[in-house]
Design a protein around this motif. Structure first.
Motif, PDB file in Angstrom:
ATOM      1  N   ASN A  52      -4.994   5.572  24.653  1.00  0.00           N
ATOM      2  CA  ASN A  52      -4.500   6.258  25.463  1.00  0.00           C
ATOM      3  C   ASN A  52      -3.392   6.587  24.366  1.00  0.00           C
ATOM      4  OD1 ASN A  52      -4.205   6.048  28.364  1.00  0.00           O
ATOM      5  ND2 ASN A  52      -4.233   3.625  28.490  1.00  0.00           N
ATOM      6  N   PRO A  53      -2.127   7.553  24.699  1.00  0.00           N
ATOM      7  CA  PRO A  53      -1.708   8.247  23.266  1.00  0.00           C
ATOM      8  C   PRO A  53      -0.881   7.382  23.619  1.00  0.00           C
ATOM      9  CG  PRO A  53      -2.121   9.767  24.970  1.00  0.00           C
ATOM     10  CD  PRO A  53      -2.956   9.458  25.018  1.00  0.00           C
ATOM     11  N   THR A  54       0.224   7.649  22.399  1.00  0.00           N
ATOM     12  CA  THR A  54       1.344   6.821  22.331  1.00  0.00           C
ATOM     13  C   THR A  54       2.716   7.785  23.462  1.00  0.00           C
ATOM     14  OG1 THR A  54       0.817   6.673  19.806  1.00  0.00           O
ATOM     15  CG2 THR A  54       2.676   5.487  21.090  1.00  0.00           C
ATOM     16  N   LYS A  55       2.223   8.930  23.157  1.00  0.00           N
ATOM     17  CA  LYS A  55       3.685   9.584  23.774  1.00  0.00           C
ATOM     18  C   LYS A  55       2.565  10.370  24.716  1.00  0.00           C
ATOM     19  CE  LYS A  55       8.177   9.496  22.876  1.00  0.00           C
ATOM     20  NZ  LYS A  55       8.459   9.032  21.785  1.00  0.00           N
ATOM     21  N   ALA A  56       2.575  11.293  25.598  1.00  0.00           N
ATOM     22  CA  ALA A  56       1.629  12.490  26.590  1.00  0.00           C
ATOM     23  C   ALA A  56       2.902  12.984  27.141  1.00  0.00           C
ATOM     24  CB  ALA A  56       0.024  11.781  27.114  1.00  0.00           C
ATOM     25  N   LEU A  57       3.609  14.670  27.056  1.00  0.00           N
ATOM     26  CA  LEU A  57       3.892  14.975  27.434  1.00  0.00           C
ATOM     27  C   LEU A  57       3.678  16.787  28.367  1.00  0.00           C
ATOM     28  CD1 LEU A  57       6.592  16.602  25.590  1.00  0.00           C
ATOM     29  CD2 LEU A  57       6.466  14.554  24.943  1.00  0.00           C
ATOM     30  N   CYS A  58       3.842  17.857  28.864  1.00  0.00           N
ATOM     31  CA  CYS A  58       4.040  18.768  28.761  1.00  0.00           C
ATOM     32  C   CYS A  58       5.069  19.276  28.740  1.00  0.00           C
ATOM     33  CB  CYS A  58       2.727  18.653  29.952  1.00  0.00           C
ATOM     34  SG  CYS A  58       3.539  19.064  31.232  1.00  0.00           S
ATOM     35  N   TYR A  95       7.214  13.737  30.457  1.00  0.00           N
ATOM     36  CA  TYR A  95       6.088  12.949  30.619  1.00  0.00           C
ATOM     37  C   TYR A  95       4.499  13.041  31.476  1.00  0.00           C
ATOM     38  CZ  TYR A  95       9.252  11.005  26.584  1.00  0.00           C
ATOM     39  OH  TYR A  95       9.657  10.552  25.731  1.00  0.00           O
ATOM     40  N   LEU A  96       3.725  12.795  30.863  1.00  0.00           N
ATOM     41  CA  LEU A  96       2.817  13.102  31.714  1.00  0.00           C
ATOM     42  C   LEU A  96       2.781  11.515  32.451  1.00  0.00           C
ATOM     43  CD1 LEU A  96       0.324  15.472  29.607  1.00  0.00           C
ATOM     44  CD2 LEU A  96       1.654  15.988  31.764  1.00  0.00           C
ATOM     45  N   LEU A 106       8.056   9.966  36.362  1.00  0.00           N
ATOM     46  CA  LEU A 106       8.133   9.832  35.270  1.00  0.00           C
ATOM     47  C   LEU A 106       8.848  10.578  33.900  1.00  0.00           C
ATOM     48  CD1 LEU A 106       5.123  12.701  36.025  1.00  0.00           C
ATOM     49  CD2 LEU A 106       4.518  10.568  35.714  1.00  0.00           C
ATOM     50  N   GLY A 107       9.899  10.531  34.305  1.00  0.00           N
ATOM     51  CA  GLY A 107      11.106  10.699  33.257  1.00  0.00           C
ATOM     52  C   GLY A 107      10.649  12.099  32.204  1.00  0.00           C
ATOM     53  N   ASN A 108      12.292  12.697  31.915  1.00  0.00           N
ATOM     54  CA  ASN A 108      11.857  13.870  30.936  1.00  0.00           C
ATOM     55  C   ASN A 108      12.439  13.292  29.158  1.00  0.00           C
ATOM     56  OD1 ASN A 108      12.891  14.284  34.547  1.00  0.00           O
ATOM     57  ND2 ASN A 108      11.991  16.337  33.463  1.00  0.00           N
ATOM     58  N   PRO A 109      11.286  13.789  28.581  1.00  0.00           N
ATOM     59  CA  PRO A 109      11.601  14.062  26.851  1.00  0.00           C
ATOM     60  C   PRO A 109      13.063  14.479  26.686  1.00  0.00           C
ATOM     61  CG  PRO A 109       9.371  14.680  27.923  1.00  0.00           C
ATOM     62  CD  PRO A 109       9.760  14.479  28.831  1.00  0.00           C
ATOM     63  N   VAL A 139       6.565  26.752  30.970  1.00  0.00           N
ATOM     64  CA  VAL A 139       7.041  27.681  30.736  1.00  0.00           C
ATOM     65  C   VAL A 139       6.610  28.351  31.284  1.00  0.00           C
ATOM     66  CG1 VAL A 139       7.767  29.822  29.480  1.00  0.00           C
ATOM     67  CG2 VAL A 139       6.661  27.983  28.863  1.00  0.00           C
ATOM     68  N   HIS A 140       7.855  28.456  33.133  1.00  0.00           N
ATOM     69  CA  HIS A 140       7.405  29.433  34.673  1.00  0.00           C
ATOM     70  C   HIS A 140       6.406  30.588  34.413  1.00  0.00           C
ATOM     71  CE1 HIS A 140       8.606  29.560  38.841  1.00  0.00           C
ATOM     72  NE2 HIS A 140       8.389  30.837  38.530  1.00  0.00           N
ATOM     73  N   LYS A 141       5.326  29.976  35.145  1.00  0.00           N
ATOM     74  CA  LYS A 141       4.504  30.892  35.346  1.00  0.00           C
ATOM     75  C   LYS A 141       3.639  31.701  33.932  1.00  0.00           C
ATOM     76  CE  LYS A 141       5.288  32.222  40.108  1.00  0.00           C
ATOM     77  NZ  LYS A 141       5.813  32.867  40.984  1.00  0.00           N
ATOM     78  N   ARG A 142       4.247  31.138  32.987  1.00  0.00           N
ATOM     79  CA  ARG A 142       3.186  31.858  31.747  1.00  0.00           C
ATOM     80  C   ARG A 142       2.894  30.810  30.601  1.00  0.00           C
ATOM     81  NH1 ARG A 142       7.605  35.374  29.047  1.00  0.00           N
ATOM     82  NH2 ARG A 142       5.438  35.062  27.922  1.00  0.00           N
ATOM     83  N   ILE A 143       2.942  29.355  30.015  1.00  0.00           N
ATOM     84  CA  ILE A 143       2.312  28.258  29.981  1.00  0.00           C
ATOM     85  C   ILE A 143       2.583  27.535  29.646  1.00  0.00           C
ATOM     86  CG2 ILE A 143       3.739  29.117  27.453  1.00  0.00           C
ATOM     87  CD1 ILE A 143       1.211  29.242  26.262  1.00  0.00           C
ATOM     88  N   VAL A 144       1.361  26.493  29.723  1.00  0.00           N
ATOM     89  CA  VAL A 144       1.561  24.816  29.935  1.00  0.00           C
ATOM     90  C   VAL A 144       1.494  24.365  29.061  1.00  0.00           C
ATOM     91  CG1 VAL A 144       1.282  22.578  30.463  1.00  0.00           C
ATOM     92  CG2 VAL A 144       1.028  24.799  32.107  1.00  0.00           C
ATOM     93  N   HIS A 145       2.752  23.701  27.983  1.00  0.00           N
ATOM     94  CA  HIS A 145       2.027  23.335  26.247  1.00  0.00           C
ATOM     95  C   HIS A 145       2.336  21.289  26.575  1.00  0.00           C
ATOM     96  CE1 HIS A 145       4.049  22.547  22.029  1.00  0.00           C
ATOM     97  NE2 HIS A 145       2.909  22.241  22.156  1.00  0.00           N
ATOM     98  N   PHE A 146       0.509  21.576  26.358  1.00  0.00           N
ATOM     99  CA  PHE A 146       0.899  19.832  25.929  1.00  0.00           C
ATOM    100  C   PHE A 146       0.992  19.491  24.453  1.00  0.00           C
ATOM    101  CE2 PHE A 146      -1.086  19.314  30.820  1.00  0.00           C
ATOM    102  CZ  PHE A 146      -1.367  20.410  31.074  1.00  0.00           C
ATOM    103  N   ILE A 147       1.413  18.172  24.217  1.00  0.00           N
ATOM    104  CA  ILE A 147       1.515  17.580  23.249  1.00  0.00           C
ATOM    105  C   ILE A 147       1.273  15.652  23.585  1.00  0.00           C
ATOM    106  CG2 ILE A 147       3.003  17.042  21.795  1.00  0.00           C
ATOM    107  CD1 ILE A 147       5.161  18.715  22.305  1.00  0.00           C
ATOM    108  N   LEU A 148       0.221  15.273  22.726  1.00  0.00           N
ATOM    109  CA  LEU A 148      -0.616  14.195  23.044  1.00  0.00           C
ATOM    110  C   LEU A 148      -0.358  13.743  21.419  1.00  0.00           C
ATOM    111  CD1 LEU A 148      -4.083  15.344  24.504  1.00  0.00           C
ATOM    112  CD2 LEU A 148      -1.701  13.980  25.751  1.00  0.00           C
TER     113      LEU A 148
END
Lengths: 284, 290
Positions: free
Chosen positions: A251-257, A159-160, A208-211, A260-269
């Protein structure tokens, strides 16, 4: 191909405007995909966009009082339009006190989204402001370019932190470096790091917690004997991250990212009525 | 001439800012009845005049100084000032009113100076001595009463209309019939519609304090130059009158009350001459010309 929609409720209109403002901050040009039930704002990961891509989805029923759409053909009842979201944002900006906003696909000199805002006036008849926003119609053979991206096989999902805090940290870091490293672990810890010739700055976030991600074969579930403390990281363009955070007006209800190690960051809001996914590839 | 006057700052400062939209320099023209500020742009397609009657000032004293070579009726010689040097005096009109108790303007023709003196709180006095250039008088003559189309509207309405256009919008078209009024983005034959967002606002005649349309017309003028007047009229809450005719003839935006009069006269595009190479609009309000 036909499209007609109307928003009458002010709260829905303001909410819709805020979403368009967020999209306008993330993309100069994007695809608007219309289906019977939903609207999608899509940015595909072409090189021109710096590799970042976006998928934003909203249910039309939550915003529009009227929504009629006829796609290119019966079996393909969808419309794909290319437009500049900043134009739509500008058209809606001065509609704060509107009685109604109608959006229609027209083709006068060229295909346009006509946004007609009915404003209250001093006289018995309303004031009507019309904006013609040029759009490009995407032919069906290209629709495959704009499919929903799948959730990557991530190493860490977390979680962000409070977005406002994250935004002010990133904004200050932007002055010192063009790239930022996001690292996180399965223990709810995230670090934002930048490094330049003269200085390196790290901001640490804890608890932060992990989903929990449920999946069919359980290979993505968090506690699989993995070292909870080990950090997964990706180095990304700081400007893209700053644009994403700056565009968030509510503010989003949920925000997380997902990283992938050294590849990509995927944000979900996630908000109540709209979901936004933003992918930022790592710099090699 | 020798002029000494004290004045209300916010309005005067806003007038200077409004005129600054037209050109970098303006004519400072004190006469017995009051003080006129005038400006014209380099292509002579926009002219602005703000006239403050002597009653606007707390104290207004104008003395004609006769000079041997002056024979005609103009006893005063207007002077030209560079706006850039005057703007700092009146920057932040809102703040000025709070901090400045009095402002005085005096001219000293013998050494070609105009002195602006701000008497501020706590005994602070700011004095600005600006040199001026003597020059020929400037005045556009425009027979407003001969225009078939006259609209009068509260300044708030015009501001509410213009806010829908982007600040970068250069020209807009005003189209009127006896039944409706429409302001829209200006387009020409070779506009690339696939790249341009177009905006149009339709108003009913009922929204105007006064509405007279003698001839259906569509006139295109420069919005950028007008924005100065819009801000000024909002500050003074004086309604704006619009006098115009067919395309090609100038359009005048004016405001008038007991203490001041302001006019912005803008040339309008003429369809027949659109192919001409010159970027500026075709017809201009020339001095002593119509």
């Amino acid at each position: 191909m036909r499209f007609r929609a109307k928003i009458v409720d002010l709260a829905c209109l303001n909410h819709f405007s805020r979403i368009i403002n967020t999209i306008a901050k993330l993309a100069k040009t994007c695809i608007l995909r219309l289906t019977v039930c939903k609207l999608y704002f899509i940015l595909s990961d072409k090189v021109a966009n710096g590799g970042a891509s976006m998928w934003c989805e909203l249910s039309q029923g939550n915003f529009f009082d009227e929504f009629q759409m006829e796609g290119v053909a019966a079996e393909h009842n969808e419309i794909y339009l290319e437009l500049v979201p900043e134009n739509l944002s500008r058209a809606l900006k001065t509609s704060q006190s509107a009685k109604a906003v109608k959006i229609k696909l027209t083709n006068k000199h060229c295909p346009c989204l006509r946004v007609a805002v009915e404003l209250p006036s001093l006289s018995s008849s309303s004031r009507i402001v019309t904006h013609d926003i040029p759009v490009g119609v995407i032919p069906r053979r290209m629709w495959n370019d704009f499919r929903e991206p799948s959730v990557p096989d991530f190493d860490v999902s977390i979680y962000l932190p409070v977005l406002k805090t994250m935004k002010s940290v990133v904004e200050r870091m932007k002055n010192l470096s063009n790239f930022i490293v996001i690292e996180a672990n399965l223990n709810g810890e995230m670090n934002l790091k930048i490094e330049s010739d003269l200085v390196s700055v790290t901001t640490h976030f804890k608890d932060l917690g992990n989903p929990p991600w449920a999946s069919e074969d359980g290979c993505q579930s968090s506690a699989q004997g993995r070292d909870l403390e080990s950090m997964t990281e990706a180095c990304i363009d700081i400007k893209k991250l700053q644009q994403l955070l700056a565009g968030q007006q509510v503010n989003p209800t949920k925000a997380l990212c997902n990283i992938v190690h050294k590849r990509i960051v995927h944000f979900i809001l996630l908000h109540e009525e709209v979901s936004l996914q933003y992918f930022i590839p790592a710099i090699a | 001439c020798i002029l000494q006057c004290f004045l209300s700052l916010a309005v005067f400062g806003r007038a200077i800012h409004a005129i600054a939209r037209i050109s970098d320099e303006f004519w400072f023209d004190p006469v017995e009845k009051g003080l006129a500020l005038r400006s014209v742009n380099s292509s002579r397609s926009a002219y602005a005049c703000v006239f403050f009657s002597s009653m606007f000032f707390q104290h207004y004293c104008w003395t004609a100084v006769s000079q041997p070579c002056q024979q005609e009726q103009h006893l005063s010689l207007p002077c030209k000032l560079i706006i850039k040097s005057v703007l700092p005096v009146f920057r932040c009109a809102n703040v000025l009113e709070r901090n400045v108790e009095k402002c005085s303007i005096s001219t000293n023709p013998s050494d070609h100076h105009i002195t602006f003196q701000l008497l501020c709180r706590h005994g602070v006095v700011k004095t600005y001595n600006l040199t001026f250039q003597e020059c020929d008088p400037l005045q556009a003559v425009f027979a407003k009463h001969m225009c078939p189309n006259i609209l009068r509207v509260h300044s708030r309405l015009l501001a509410d209309v213009m806010i829908h256009f982007p600040t970068s919008q250069e020209e807009i078209t005003l189209s009127v019939t006896p039944m409706k009024v429409c302001f829209k983005s200006y387009t020409e034959e070779d506009t690339d519609f696939s790249r341009t967002m177009l905006t149009e606002i339709q108003l009913s005649p009922e929204e105007f304090d006064y509405f007279q349309v003698g001839v259906d017309s569509e006139v295109t003028f420069c919005l950028k130059e007008l924005r100065g007047l819009l801000a000024f009229s909002e500050a003074t809450s004086v309604p704006v009158s619009i006098h115009f005719d067919r395309c090609g003839k100038p359009i005048a935006f004016s405001m008038e009350d007991l203490l001041l009069e302001a006019s912005f006269i803008l040339a309008t595009l003429c369809e027949a001459e659109e192919e001409a190479a010159s970027p500026g609009p075709a017809c201009c309000p020339r001095p002593r010309d119509r």
